[in-house]
Design a protein around this motif. Structure first.
Motif, PDB file in Angstrom:
ATOM      1  N   VAL A   1      46.620  46.392  40.723  1.00  0.00           N
ATOM      2  CA  VAL A   1      47.417  46.643  39.512  1.00  0.00           C
ATOM      3  C   VAL A   1      47.737  45.324  38.812  1.00  0.00           C
ATOM      4  N   GLU A   2      48.172  44.340  39.575  1.00  0.00           N
ATOM      5  CA  GLU A   2      48.510  43.034  38.998  1.00  0.00           C
ATOM      6  C   GLU A   2      47.282  42.357  38.398  1.00  0.00           C
ATOM      7  N   LEU A   3      46.138  42.470  39.062  1.00  0.00           N
ATOM      8  CA  LEU A   3      44.916  41.868  38.532  1.00  0.00           C
ATOM      9  C   LEU A   3      44.479  42.533  37.238  1.00  0.00           C
ATOM     10  N   ASP A   4      44.707  43.840  37.123  1.00  0.00           N
ATOM     11  CA  ASP A   4      44.371  44.541  35.887  1.00  0.00           C
ATOM     12  C   ASP A   4      45.182  44.008  34.707  1.00  0.00           C
ATOM     13  N   GLU A   5      46.366  43.497  34.995  1.00  0.00           N
ATOM     14  CA  GLU A   5      47.245  42.978  33.945  1.00  0.00           C
ATOM     15  C   GLU A   5      47.137  41.463  33.778  1.00  0.00           C
ATOM     16  N   ALA A   6      46.364  40.804  34.630  1.00  0.00           N
ATOM     17  CA  ALA A   6      46.334  39.334  34.652  1.00  0.00           C
ATOM     18  C   ALA A   6      45.414  38.707  33.615  1.00  0.00           C
ATOM     19  N   GLY A   7      44.644  39.518  32.913  1.00  0.00           N
ATOM     20  CA  GLY A   7      43.743  38.952  31.925  1.00  0.00           C
ATOM     21  C   GLY A   7      42.473  38.436  32.576  1.00  0.00           C
ATOM     22  N   SER A   8      41.891  37.431  31.929  1.00  0.00           N
ATOM     23  CA  SER A   8      40.635  36.898  32.438  1.00  0.00           C
ATOM     24  C   SER A   8      40.666  35.375  32.432  1.00  0.00           C
ATOM     25  N   SER A   9      40.375  34.820  33.572  1.00  0.00           N
ATOM     26  CA  SER A   9      40.236  33.373  33.732  1.00  0.00           C
ATOM     27  C   SER A   9      39.423  33.172  34.997  1.00  0.00           C
ATOM     28  N   PRO A  10      38.865  31.997  35.205  1.00  0.00           N
ATOM     29  CA  PRO A  10      38.127  31.773  36.452  1.00  0.00           C
ATOM     30  C   PRO A  10      38.971  32.037  37.699  1.00  0.00           C
ATOM     31  N   ALA A  11      40.239  31.643  37.686  1.00  0.00           N
ATOM     32  CA  ALA A  11      41.107  31.863  38.848  1.00  0.00           C
ATOM     33  C   ALA A  11      41.341  33.350  39.090  1.00  0.00           C
ATOM     34  N   VAL A  12      41.479  34.123  38.025  1.00  0.00           N
ATOM     35  CA  VAL A  12      41.652  35.574  38.160  1.00  0.00           C
ATOM     36  C   VAL A  12      40.370  36.194  38.712  1.00  0.00           C
TER      37      VAL A  12
END
Length: 106
Positions: free
Chosen positions: A25-36
């Motif tokens: 759920v948190e990853l779905d809201e985290a956007g996009s970046s290399p770390a994500v």
């Protein structure tokens, strides 16, 4: 992962604790970046959605574009270790090095 940016550490801790649903759920809201993306791959590896060699391939692709992706190298090592433990082929073990010729034969 020690290299994980501060704002993503809670997600990383959820993954380490095995709370995959909350992390998803948190990853779905985290956007996009290399770390994500590294954390997304970590989720796939830990919840066994993908086998370790597939996670390793995803990490290689990511790190070719973003060599300094936070946690990427550390996760690659973990995936490689898991692949080796499970007897699965891995990129680093798939081909033995060529034989070395003694210098007097050259």
């Amino acid at each position: 992962m020690s290299e994980t940016p501060e704002h993503l550490r809670a997600i990383d801790e959820m993954l380490d604790a095995g709370d995959f649903d909350a992390a998803r759920v948190e990853l779905d809201e985290a956007g996009s970046s290399p770390a994500v993306e590294v954390l997304r791959i970590k989720l796939l590896l830990l919840d066994e959605s993908v086998p370790p060699p597939v996670a390793m391939q995803k990490l290689i692709q990511l790190m070719r574009q973003h060599p300094d992706a936070a946690g990427g190298k550390e996760l690659y090592q973990e995936a490689s270790r898991r692949a080796y433990q499970h007897g699965q082929s891995s990129v680093s073990h798939s081909h033995p090095p060529p034989p070395v010729r003694p210098k007097d034969e050259e």
